[in-house]
Design a protein around this motif. Structure first.
Motif, short mmCIF file in Angstrom:
data_model
loop_
_atom_site.label_atom_id
_atom_site.label_comp_id
_atom_site.label_asym_id
_atom_site.label_seq_id
_atom_site.Cartn_x
_atom_site.Cartn_y
_atom_site.Cartn_z
N MET A 1 -117.45 -34.02 -19.62
CA MET A 1 -118.72 -34.21 -18.89
C MET A 1 -118.46 -34.03 -17.40
SD MET A 1 -121.33 -37.48 -19.01
CE MET A 1 -121.68 -37.22 -20.75
N SER A 2 -119.33 -33.30 -16.71
CA SER A 2 -119.12 -33.01 -15.30
C SER A 2 -119.37 -34.23 -14.44
CB SER A 2 -120.05 -31.88 -14.85
OG SER A 2 -121.39 -32.34 -14.79
N GLU A 3 -118.84 -34.19 -13.19
CA GLU A 3 -119.08 -35.30 -12.26
C GLU A 3 -120.56 -35.47 -11.97
OE1 GLU A 3 -116.98 -35.64 -8.69
OE2 GLU A 3 -115.05 -36.02 -9.63
N LEU A 4 -121.31 -34.33 -12.01
CA LEU A 4 -122.75 -34.40 -11.76
C LEU A 4 -123.41 -35.28 -12.81
CD1 LEU A 4 -125.11 -33.24 -9.99
CD2 LEU A 4 -125.39 -31.51 -11.77
N ASN A 5 -123.02 -35.10 -14.09
CA ASN A 5 -123.63 -35.86 -15.18
C ASN A 5 -123.24 -37.33 -15.16
OD1 ASN A 5 -123.01 -32.89 -16.58
ND2 ASN A 5 -125.06 -33.68 -16.95
N THR A 6 -122.08 -37.64 -14.58
CA THR A 6 -121.61 -39.03 -14.58
C THR A 6 -121.88 -39.74 -13.27
OG1 THR A 6 -119.40 -38.31 -13.89
CG2 THR A 6 -119.81 -38.50 -16.25
N GLY A 7 -122.55 -39.08 -12.33
CA GLY A 7 -122.88 -39.74 -11.07
C GLY A 7 -121.71 -39.87 -10.12
N GLY A 8 -120.67 -39.03 -10.30
CA GLY A 8 -119.54 -39.02 -9.37
C GLY A 8 -118.83 -40.35 -9.29
N ARG A 9 -118.16 -40.57 -8.16
CA ARG A 9 -117.42 -41.82 -7.96
C ARG A 9 -118.35 -43.03 -7.95
NH1 ARG A 9 -113.78 -41.30 -2.79
NH2 ARG A 9 -115.77 -40.64 -1.89
N PHE A 10 -119.56 -42.82 -7.47
CA PHE A 10 -120.53 -43.91 -7.41
C PHE A 10 -120.80 -44.46 -8.81
CE2 PHE A 10 -124.62 -45.97 -7.00
CZ PHE A 10 -124.65 -46.46 -5.71
N GLY A 11 -121.10 -43.55 -9.76
CA GLY A 11 -121.39 -43.98 -11.12
C GLY A 11 -120.19 -44.59 -11.82
N ALA A 12 -119.01 -43.99 -11.60
CA ALA A 12 -117.80 -44.51 -12.23
C ALA A 12 -117.52 -45.94 -11.76
CB ALA A 12 -116.62 -43.60 -11.91
N ALA A 13 -117.70 -46.20 -10.47
CA ALA A 13 -117.44 -47.53 -9.92
C ALA A 13 -118.42 -48.55 -10.47
CB ALA A 13 -117.50 -47.49 -8.40
N LEU A 14 -119.70 -48.18 -10.61
CA LEU A 14 -120.68 -49.12 -11.14
C LEU A 14 -120.40 -49.44 -12.61
CD1 LEU A 14 -124.28 -48.43 -9.77
CD2 LEU A 14 -122.73 -50.30 -9.26
N ARG A 15 -120.00 -48.43 -13.38
CA ARG A 15 -119.69 -48.68 -14.79
C ARG A 15 -118.52 -49.65 -14.93
NH1 ARG A 15 -121.44 -43.41 -14.99
NH2 ARG A 15 -119.38 -42.53 -14.61
N GLU A 16 -117.51 -49.46 -14.10
CA GLU A 16 -116.37 -50.36 -14.13
C GLU A 16 -116.78 -51.78 -13.74
OE1 GLU A 16 -111.94 -50.85 -12.06
OE2 GLU A 16 -113.12 -49.03 -11.72
N LEU A 17 -117.61 -51.88 -12.72
CA LEU A 17 -118.09 -53.18 -12.26
C LEU A 17 -118.86 -53.92 -13.36
CD1 LEU A 17 -118.93 -55.04 -9.67
CD2 LEU A 17 -121.05 -53.74 -9.83
N LEU A 18 -119.73 -53.19 -14.05
CA LEU A 18 -120.59 -53.82 -15.05
C LEU A 18 -119.84 -54.14 -16.35
CD1 LEU A 18 -123.81 -51.72 -14.45
CD2 LEU A 18 -123.49 -54.13 -13.94
#
Length: 477
Positions: A1-18
């Motif tokens: 999945m591309s970074e665009l689809n996953t929301g880049g670093r912003f999305g990755a960090a929120l998923r980890e947080l949650l």
């Protein structure tokens, strides 16, 4: 999945947080430090507060709370306050009869107090308030102890911390909340086609209103800086800019202040986006700046000391991100059916396109002063935590991908292709189509928010109005 689809670093960090099951326990441990418990107890005793609202903002910009006698504070610092999970979605039932956000069988969430937010309500010094953070109860096993994604206040605060860690910048903002007041004694008489804006006589009519609002706001820690009369019954009162999470919290409080003042004066006060045709709507411009804070001081990186009106390269990239994601974030910035009437009514200073410029009021992003980016699309009904969250994601994407907005009046092809939704229905489609923002935000947040907005749009589309009768009842033959 591309970074665009996953929301880049912003999305990755929120998923980890949650996904952090220790979030509740860490908050609880912080609350129970002896110095924290002692400090809150001392504040309650010295202020004489007898009752406390334990509050949490909802997805729809309201605030829910339970009132609890003040002497129970220590128990609540440990245990929290239980709310039905659908309180965060305003206990809204869909047209099909479903309680949105989990139904009647949804489990409760536990709201742990944030003791540093304790304040005394100036209109009744026996009543205080504390903001809370929502968690899934620890007893839920694999899902327990986590931050609830529908708590937009907590989500934005956490997202902002991560943004600062990754970029070195903090987002500061100042809001311009307009609102409309009606009632006896504040009616306006104006010449035809002449605006009542700025007239001191109209400010005088509103003197009892602004005096109370400013007084209450100052008592709650606002640095009130200015205000003006803008259209029939419409006033705007501003406070100084600050870190964006503090600004959002003050916007939540400001709404409560205004409703209290309206009750005291026998008036009505509304943050509805567009109460009248031919009059200005109630906007809520977000004035944004990015700051680098170090041990040696702080620096606003949106400007670099030049005298002429300008923005820096970093600011241009931030603007590029905001403009590129304007369609995908419009459902947040203009979140009601009525919000879009503000853009249809020509000549009322509301922007209609994804563009930017220097000191011109018809654009989405206006640079009216060095060091400040004025994002003009949100209206007064906006959830300020959610608007700042989406702006933060768009800004980070702009900076990370070095998105170029072009020059004022000369957008790049990518920005020129952007089309701003002009109905709530169009905004729903654009929201889902923005792969970056959909990937950046928690799935539960976007799913529930879409369900709420689809329900609004469905109710509106199914409503037969007087305008339709006037247009079509006698139209044929």
């Amino acid at each position: 999945m591309s970074e665009l689809n996953t929301g880049g670093r912003f999305g990755a960090a929120l998923r980890e947080l949650l996904d952090d099951r220790s979030a509740f326990e860490r908050h609880q441990d912080a609350n129970l430090r002896p110095e924290v418990v002692a400090a809150l107890g001392e504040r309650i005793r010295e202020t004489g507060v007898k009752y406390i609202y334990y509050m949490i903002p909802t997805l729809g910009s309201r605030t829910v709370a339970k009132v609890i006698p003040a002497h129970h504070y220590e128990r609540l610092l440990k245990k929290g306050i239980a709310f039905h999970r659908t309180a965060l979605t305003d206990l809204q039932t869909s047209r099909e009869g479903e309680l949105i956000g989990g139904g009647v069988a949804a489990h409760e969430f536990w709201a742990l107090p944030d003791p540093e937010t304790f304040q005394v309500l100036p209109w009744d010094p026996e009543v205080g308030r504390i903001f809370c953070t929502a968690y899934d109860p620890p007893q839920l096993g694999a899902e327990g102890g986590k931050l609830v994604p529908l708590d937009t206040r907590a989500l934005f605060r956490a997202a902002h911390r991560g943004f600062t860690e990754r970029t070195g910048f903090e987002l500061r903002s100042g809001l311009e909340p307009e609102m409309t007041w009606t009632g006896e004694g504040i009616e306006v008489v104006a010449k035809q086609d002449a605006s009542p804006a700025y007239q001191v006589e109209n400010l005088e009519k509103m003197r009892p209103v602004f005096k109370k609002i400013i007084s209450y706001a100052q008592a709650l820690g606002f640095d009130m800086i200015q205000g003006d009369y803008e259209d029939d019954g419409q006033i705007e009162l501003n406070w100084n800019y600050d870190r964006a999470e503090l600004t959002s919290e003050r916007m939540t409080t400001y709404r409560q202040i205004c409703k209290q003042v309206a009750r005291e004066l026998g008036l009505q006060a509304s943050f509805m986006a567009k109460p009248y045709n031919g009059k200005m709507g109630n906007g809520c411009h977000h004035n944004l700046s990015l700051w680098r804070v170090t041990e040696d001081g702080e620096e606003n990186i949106v400007e670099d000391g030049r005298v002429e009106l300008h923005v820096t390269d970093t600011a241009r990239n931030a603007i590029g991100g905001m403009l590129l994601h304007t369609p995908g974030s419009m459902l947040v910035m203009a979140n009601t059916v009525n919000s879009y009437k503000r853009f249809w009514d020509a000549g009322q200073f509301a922007p209609s396109g994804a563009d930017w410029g220097f000191d011109t009021r018809g654009v989405a992003v206006r640079i009216s002063a060095n060091g400040r980016m004025e994002y003009r699309l949100p209206d007064a009904s906006v959830n300020p935590y959610l608007s700042h969250l989406y702006l933060l994601a768009a800004i980070e994407h702009g900076i990370e991908a070095k998105i170029d907005p072009g020059d004022p009046g000369q957008p790049t092809p990518d920005i020129a292709a952007v089309r701003v939704p002009n109905t709530l229905g169009d905004a729903i489609q654009a929201f889902e189509a923005d792969e970056y923002l959909m990937g950046a935000m928690p799935e539960e947040l976007t799913r529930i928010f879409l369900q709420l907005k689809r329900d609004d749009w469905g109710r509106y589309c199914g409503l037969i109005t007087q305008w339709e009768f006037d247009q079509y009842w006698e139209a044929i033959p």
